[in-house]
Enzyme design. Structure first.
Site, short mmCIF file in Angstrom:
data_model
loop_
_atom_site.label_atom_id
_atom_site.label_comp_id
_atom_site.label_asym_id
_atom_site.label_seq_id
_atom_site.Cartn_x
_atom_site.Cartn_y
_atom_site.Cartn_z
N GLU A 257 40.35 51.43 36.30
CA GLU A 257 41.47 51.57 36.87
C GLU A 257 41.96 49.97 36.61
O GLU A 257 41.39 49.25 37.58
CB GLU A 257 41.53 51.99 38.28
CG GLU A 257 41.26 53.60 38.18
CD GLU A 257 42.40 54.59 37.70
OE1 GLU A 257 43.49 54.00 37.31
OE2 GLU A 257 42.19 55.58 37.40
N CYS A 296 48.07 47.98 43.01
CA CYS A 296 47.95 48.26 41.45
C CYS A 296 49.24 49.02 40.95
O CYS A 296 49.94 48.98 39.82
CB CYS A 296 46.71 48.91 41.21
SG CYS A 296 46.59 50.46 41.97
P1 NAP Z 1 37.94 41.78 40.11
O1 NAP Z 1 37.95 40.40 40.23
O2 NAP Z 1 38.18 42.56 38.92
O3 NAP Z 1 37.16 42.81 41.15
C1 NAP Z 1 36.82 44.00 41.22
C2 NAP Z 1 35.41 44.19 41.41
O4 NAP Z 1 34.62 43.87 40.65
C3 NAP Z 1 34.82 43.58 43.04
O5 NAP Z 1 34.10 44.71 43.69
C4 NAP Z 1 34.05 42.48 42.24
O6 NAP Z 1 33.00 42.20 42.97
C5 NAP Z 1 33.52 43.15 41.06
N1 NAP Z 1 33.00 42.32 40.01
C6 NAP Z 1 33.40 41.06 39.61
N2 NAP Z 1 32.49 40.63 38.45
C7 NAP Z 1 31.85 41.72 38.08
C8 NAP Z 1 30.85 42.06 37.18
N3 NAP Z 1 30.66 41.02 36.15
N4 NAP Z 1 30.12 42.98 37.08
C9 NAP Z 1 30.26 43.99 37.99
N5 NAP Z 1 31.47 43.86 39.05
C10 NAP Z 1 32.14 42.82 39.05
O7 NAP Z 1 39.53 42.55 40.80
P2 NAP Z 1 40.11 42.07 42.08
O8 NAP Z 1 40.70 40.55 41.87
O9 NAP Z 1 39.30 42.47 43.13
O10 NAP Z 1 41.43 43.33 42.12
C11 NAP Z 1 42.70 42.78 41.80
C12 NAP Z 1 42.74 43.54 40.36
O11 NAP Z 1 42.75 44.88 40.51
C13 NAP Z 1 44.29 43.53 39.96
O12 NAP Z 1 44.71 43.22 38.89
C14 NAP Z 1 44.90 44.77 40.14
O13 NAP Z 1 45.96 45.32 39.39
C15 NAP Z 1 43.66 45.65 39.87
N6 NAP Z 1 43.68 46.96 40.73
C16 NAP Z 1 43.83 48.21 40.08
C17 NAP Z 1 43.81 49.20 40.71
C18 NAP Z 1 44.16 50.49 40.14
O14 NAP Z 1 43.93 51.59 40.71
N7 NAP Z 1 44.48 50.64 38.64
C19 NAP Z 1 43.87 49.35 42.27
C20 NAP Z 1 43.46 48.08 42.72
C21 NAP Z 1 43.73 46.86 41.94
P3 NAP Z 1 33.41 40.81 43.83
O15 NAP Z 1 34.56 41.17 44.66
O16 NAP Z 1 32.12 40.66 44.58
O17 NAP Z 1 33.68 39.75 43.02
#
Ligand code: NAP
Length: 521
Positions: A257, A296
């Protein structure tokens, strides 16, 4: 030093090594807690979940697991006040916004408890009708779904620490698959606390529910065949996960997602004095401001007929003018903070980027924050952009500013509007506003291929509708293309991800024996 939150792995609460990462109050900047996953034996944690958790869950069958979800609902209900306190401190959200995360999660688990009860005391599902393979019909094929004997790893985004956990965990646990959740670091506290409450209540078997807070390092390396990964977050992280060696080597099933540039569309026949126009304006403002636009599903593009561009700009701007921003502890505040100062900087950068190709129609940033220091608080004011030339303002179809920011754009005719919406290259949700039911149905089908959900709003259901951005467990959540290509929720459809499908080919009596037990999905 703030408390170091423990991880729950291999049936034990374990502190990570080192000082960990600090979790902050995004309004005051205060240190709240620390998290660390350093030094955890992840291979053992995953193996424990698979063997102890998986075996115990499968032994229960659907109906008992549904009962377990019902017990989880009671525990979460009983601790709601503590969750609200954590949310206001760690996510900087108002009570209404926290409710979407906390009560939305409880509602979703409750729904799966209800739906799961109907599946009965069994552990496999039939899918579709049987097919005759031989000429005389004696040899037949029947598809079955059985729980995967692996672990479900959830890697979640920061914006919904509670709902993000439970909307995934409810179908996984109902399916009989143990869960390991890694919440986003910035807001990990709430998810960690909920897991602590549920495990303390003793209602889930050992190994059925684990939480790892802090770095994701090593998590994907622990994956084996039959494990599944459900990820919510940015497209960049999603790509890293898809390409990970263990995911590729073991054909690990992955659900993504990711971000998306969702739209709201006012159909051509609506006038400025129509109810549909008012509904679109109200929803656009709600979507910009709920959770400070950190959803999102939030509306990022608002499409109106050319003749209504100015009226829409004025109406949305006027409503945004009434939005008070600041410390959610002050009851006059309607919109709280972004999740962190890092996100605040990212939103400012995004706003600066949009300025290059779009006009600012409303900017609330010159109004003072309520009870918050602008040098410390991660509070961002709503900004409405507009472009009269959406065909050439490519950035508005590409850049998701994860905050209270949206762009208004005019279209010439329906085909033009549909083409503009499709430039999002796949989104989670689009909402369509109008009064002509045939025109609404036509537009809905036109947009169904590029969206996981099409939210169609006409005056007849103005009061009953559930909202553009609200993810109801009954409906699919996820979208194609840029949105990640994932599918979550959608009632019992969600169980599919946690089951393996197999075709059983056998004589009629064997197929009859299969049918005697499982439920037909
Ligand atoms: P993110 O930076 O991609 O982080 C998401 C998760 O992935 C966090 O738990 C993060 O851990 C983890 N992570 C980071 N690097 C990783 C790696 N190399 N391997 C495995 N896991 C890793 O996203 P975010 O900034 O938290 O969220 C914002 C984004 O999410 C927005 O773009 C939004 O559109 C999207 N979103 C989508 C939905 C949906 O349902 N489609 C819902 C909510 C948000 P850490 O926090 O420890 O870095």
């Amino acid at each position: 030093m703030a408390e170091l939150l423990k991880n729950f792995v291999s049936g034990e609460w374990v502190a990570g090594h080192g000082p960990g990462t600090v979790l902050h109050d995004p309004v005051t900047g205060a240190e709240l807690a620390r998290v660390s996953s350093d030094g955890l034996d992840l291979a053992d944690a995953f193996s424990f979940a698979r063997t102890m958790g998986g075996t115990a869950l499968r032994a229960l069958g659907y109906a008992k697991r549904a009962g377990m979800l019902g017990e989880i609902v009671k525990v979460l209900q009983g601790n709601r006040d503590a969750y609200y306190d954590i949310a206001i401190a760690n996510s900087g959200t108002t009570r209404n916004d926290s409710a979407i995360d906390i009560d939305g999660a409880i509602f979703t688990v409750g729904q799966y408890a209800k739906w799961g009860a109907a599946l009965g005391e069994r552990n496999a599902l039939l899918e579709g009708a049987r097919a005759k393979l031989g000429k005389d019909g004696a040899f037949q094929s029947q598809h079955v779904l059985v729980p995967t004997r692996g672990v479900a790893l959830f890697i979640n985004a920061f914006n919904f620490p509670s709902w993000g956990l439970w909307e995934k965990a409810a179908p996984a646990l109902l399916a009989g698959v143990p869960v390991i959740v890694k919440p986003a670091t910035a807001t990990a506290w709430l998810a960690q606390r909920m897991v602590a409450d549920v495990t303390a209540a003793g209602i889930v078997p050992h190994g059925a529910l684990s939480v790892i807070c802090g770095s994701s390092r090593g998590l994907l390396d622990a994956l084996k065949p039959f494990d599944v990964v459900s990820f919510t977050g940015s497209a960049d992280t999603a790509a890293t996960i898809r390409e990970h060696r263990a995911v590729v080597a073991h054909s690990v099933r992955v659900n993504i997602e990711a971000d998306s540039i969702n739209s709201a569309l006012l159909l051509p026949d609506a006038g400025a004095d129509s109810e549909a126009f008012g509904l679109l304006v109200r929803e656009a403002v709600r979507e910009m401001t709920v959770k400070s636009g950190q959803k999102c599903t939030a509306i990022r593009r608002i499409l109106v007929p050319q003749s209504l561009y100015d009226a829409a700009a004025q109406a949305i701007g006027a409503k945004l003018g009434g939005v008070t921003v600041g410390n959610p502890r002050n009851e006059t505040v309607r919109m709280g903070a972004l999740v962190s100062r890092t996100q605040y900087d990212a939103v400012r950068e995004g706003v600066a980027a949009l300025r290059a190709q779009a006009d600012v129609l409303y900017d609330g940033s010159n109004r003072p924050l309520v009870d918050a220091d602008p040098d410390i608080a991660a509070c961002a004011a709503p900004v409405l952009f507009g472009t009269r030339d959406p065909d050439h303002a490519e950035i508005v179809h590409r850049v998701e500013v994860f905050g209270p920011v949206s762009t208004l754009m005019p279209y010439r005719d329906l085909d033009h509007a549909l083409a503009l919406i499709r430039r999002g290259e796949g989104s989670l949700v689009v909402s369509i506003y109008g009064a002509d039911t045939r025109a609404l149905a036509h537009a809905a089908l036109e947009l169904a291929d590029s969206h996981g959900r099409v939210h169609v709003i006409s005056p007849a259901i103005a009061q009953q509708q559930t909202g553009h951005g609200n993810v109801m467990p009954h409906s699919l959540h996820g979208g194609p293309g840029r949105a990640g290509g994932g599918e979550e929720l959608g009632g019992l459809r969600a169980l599919g991800f946690y089951h393996r499908r197999a075709a059983i080919q056998a004589e009629t009596a064997v197929v009859d024996a299969l049918a005697a037990a499982p439920f037909v999905l």
